[in-house]
Design a protein around this motif. Structure first.
Motif, PDB file in Angstrom:
ATOM      1  N   GLN A 176       0.525  -1.004   0.382  1.00 17.74           N
ATOM      2  CA  GLN A 176       0.130   0.831  -0.183  1.00 17.74           C
ATOM      3  C   GLN A 176       0.812   1.631   0.079  1.00 17.74           C
ATOM      4  O   GLN A 176       1.990   1.309   0.710  1.00 17.74           O
ATOM      5  CB  GLN A 176      -1.161   0.046   1.279  1.00 17.74           C
ATOM      6  N   VAL A 177       0.448   2.283  -0.632  1.00 16.51           N
ATOM      7  CA  VAL A 177       0.778   3.828  -0.432  1.00 16.51           C
ATOM      8  C   VAL A 177       0.084   4.760  -0.846  1.00 16.51           C
ATOM      9  O   VAL A 177      -0.836   4.426  -1.528  1.00 16.51           O
ATOM     10  CB  VAL A 177       2.108   3.648  -1.658  1.00 16.51           C
ATOM     11  N   ASN A 178       0.546   5.110  -0.133  1.00 26.62           N
ATOM     12  CA  ASN A 178      -1.059   6.674   0.060  1.00 26.62           C
ATOM     13  C   ASN A 178       0.267   8.296  -0.889  1.00 26.62           C
ATOM     14  O   ASN A 178       1.300   8.388  -0.900  1.00 26.62           O
ATOM     15  CB  ASN A 178      -0.522   7.905   1.123  1.00 26.62           C
ATOM     16  N   ALA A 179      -0.884   8.720  -2.153  1.00 31.90           N
ATOM     17  CA  ALA A 179      -0.101   9.529  -2.677  1.00 31.90           C
ATOM     18  C   ALA A 179      -1.363  11.174  -2.812  1.00 31.90           C
ATOM     19  O   ALA A 179      -1.960  10.483  -2.812  1.00 31.90           O
ATOM     20  CB  ALA A 179       0.117   9.123  -4.231  1.00 31.90           C
ATOM     21  N   ARG A 180      -0.539  11.902  -3.610  1.00 33.44           N
ATOM     22  CA  ARG A 180      -1.213  13.195  -3.461  1.00 33.44           C
ATOM     23  C   ARG A 180      -0.656  13.718  -4.845  1.00 33.44           C
ATOM     24  O   ARG A 180       0.683  13.821  -5.246  1.00 33.44           O
ATOM     25  CB  ARG A 180      -0.929  13.889  -2.556  1.00 33.44           C
ATOM     26  N   PHE A 181      -0.990  14.449  -5.794  1.00 32.37           N
ATOM     27  CA  PHE A 181      -0.860  15.080  -6.716  1.00 32.37           C
ATOM     28  C   PHE A 181      -1.633  16.306  -6.945  1.00 32.37           C
ATOM     29  O   PHE A 181      -3.184  16.794  -6.160  1.00 32.37           O
ATOM     30  CB  PHE A 181      -1.461  14.103  -7.903  1.00 32.37           C
ATOM     31  N   THR A 182      -1.051  17.024  -7.844  1.00 34.45           N
ATOM     32  CA  THR A 182      -2.283  18.643  -8.456  1.00 34.45           C
ATOM     33  C   THR A 182      -2.465  18.190  -9.685  1.00 34.45           C
ATOM     34  O   THR A 182      -1.799  17.596 -10.515  1.00 34.45           O
ATOM     35  CB  THR A 182      -0.667  19.094  -8.200  1.00 34.45           C
ATOM     36  N   MET A 183      -3.738  18.533  -9.777  1.00 40.35           N
ATOM     37  CA  MET A 183      -3.874  18.197 -11.483  1.00 40.35           C
ATOM     38  C   MET A 183      -4.499  19.747 -11.836  1.00 40.35           C
ATOM     39  O   MET A 183      -4.052  21.093 -11.142  1.00 40.35           O
ATOM     40  CB  MET A 183      -5.119  17.956 -11.309  1.00 40.35           C
ATOM     41  N   LEU A 184      -4.486  20.184 -13.071  1.00 41.34           N
ATOM     42  CA  LEU A 184      -4.710  21.409 -13.737  1.00 41.34           C
ATOM     43  C   LEU A 184      -5.915  21.695 -13.576  1.00 41.34           C
ATOM     44  O   LEU A 184      -6.601  20.757 -13.475  1.00 41.34           O
ATOM     45  CB  LEU A 184      -4.364  21.008 -15.554  1.00 41.34           C
ATOM     46  N   PRO A 185      -6.246  22.697 -12.703  1.00 42.65           N
ATOM     47  CA  PRO A 185      -7.823  23.500 -12.479  1.00 42.65           C
ATOM     48  C   PRO A 185      -8.915  22.711 -14.066  1.00 42.65           C
ATOM     49  O   PRO A 185      -7.991  23.429 -14.643  1.00 42.65           O
ATOM     50  CB  PRO A 185      -8.002  24.939 -13.081  1.00 42.65           C
ATOM     51  N   PRO A 186      -9.340  22.294 -13.034  1.00 42.00           N
ATOM     52  CA  PRO A 186     -11.158  21.895 -14.340  1.00 42.00           C
ATOM     53  C   PRO A 186     -11.933  23.312 -13.862  1.00 42.00           C
ATOM     54  O   PRO A 186     -11.571  23.635 -13.418  1.00 42.00           O
ATOM     55  CB  PRO A 186     -11.501  20.485 -13.464  1.00 42.00           C
ATOM     56  N   ARG A 187     -12.141  23.318 -15.156  1.00 43.03           N
ATOM     57  CA  ARG A 187     -13.751  23.820 -15.175  1.00 43.03           C
ATOM     58  C   ARG A 187     -14.890  23.260 -15.004  1.00 43.03           C
ATOM     59  O   ARG A 187     -15.840  22.376 -15.568  1.00 43.03           O
ATOM     60  CB  ARG A 187     -13.290  23.970 -16.602  1.00 43.03           C
ATOM     61  N   LEU A 188     -15.498  23.634 -14.341  1.00 40.94           N
ATOM     62  CA  LEU A 188     -16.773  23.308 -13.388  1.00 40.94           C
ATOM     63  C   LEU A 188     -18.085  23.117 -13.577  1.00 40.94           C
ATOM     64  O   LEU A 188     -18.448  24.949 -14.087  1.00 40.94           O
ATOM     65  CB  LEU A 188     -16.113  23.088 -11.676  1.00 40.94           C
TER      66      LEU A 188
END
Length: 238
Positions: free
Chosen positions: A226-238
């Motif tokens: 098991q691993v925990n991972a955190r990513f950033t993403m490009l801002p979505p258009r909501l």
């Protein structure tokens, strides 16, 4: 008023920002692989009316068991002697403390990598006088490539999950922020053996012919990473 270098550093937002939203996921991997090592425990016993007789018999039987194990050469990866004991047995009746007999015991552990030789060796050991065999305990080496494979699959699973979340928002991942190992491997069984993975035999003296080798089926090993991972993403258009 002057500010320290620490105060001048911007504080990272723990949950991301509108310009750099974060995704936190857990990656997992479950593998089943063949074992690499089989361990057995050999117990050698002796009993005598006096201390010296019991000790001599125990020494002889211990040497016989060790010599037999050593004949299997490279199939035996590890051979160790554990606890040794020589205990007096007191008479239950009568005045004073009188010794009725002496009981000797030696524990030997062995690890084998040749599972064909394992079946033959356990049978031959169990056929020795006053000798018992426990095992086998199947396991992987700490350096087994299977551990690495499980960890890598857990990381790939985390990336795939994060991508799926990003795709659900019609956007893509931007960068990896954190990857945390939360107990990457837990091989099972270790010791004691899992149900159905144990053999116990005791010698039957006076046998005219050698017993046929045991047919032992290796027990598959289960790995969980098991691993925990955190990513950033490009801002979505909501």
């Amino acid at each position: 008023m002057a500010t320290s270098p620490e105060e001048a550093q911007p504080t990272a937002a723990p949950y991301g920002t509108p310009d750099a939203p974060r995704i936190a996921v857990r990656g997992e991997a479950h593998l089943e692989v063949d074992p690499e090592i089989a361990g057995i425990r050999v117990t050698v016993l002796a009993r005598g009316k006096d201390r010296r007789t019991a000790l001599d018999d125990l020494t002889r039987r211990n040497t016989t068991a060790l010599d037999l194990i050593k004949t299997y050469g490279q199939a035996v990866e590890r051979l160790e002697t554990g606890t040794f004991s020589l205990t007096p047995e007191l008479k239950e009746k009568g005045r004073g403390e009188r010794i009725h007999a002496y009981h000797g015991r030696v524990h030997i552990t062995a690890e084998l990598t040749d599972f064909t030789a394992l079946g033959e060796l356990t049978t031959r050991l169990a056929d020795l006088d006053l000798t018992s065999v426990d095992g086998p305990w199947w396991s992987l080496r700490p350096t087994s490539p299977a551990h690495k494979r499980a960890r890598q699959q857990a990381v790939k699973d985390a990336v795939q999950r994060a991508r799926e979340y990003a795709e659900a928002l019609d956007t893509t991942l931007a960068a990896l922020v954190e990857l945390a190992d939360i107990g990457a491997e837990a091989p099972q069984p270790v010791r004691p053996a899992a149900p159905g993975g144990a053999l116990r035999a005791r010698s039957a003296t006076g046998a005219e012919d050698a017993a046929a080798p045991l047919d032992l089926e290796p027990q598959r090993q289960r790995l969980h990473a098991q691993v925990n991972a955190r990513f950033t993403m490009l801002p979505p258009r909501l």
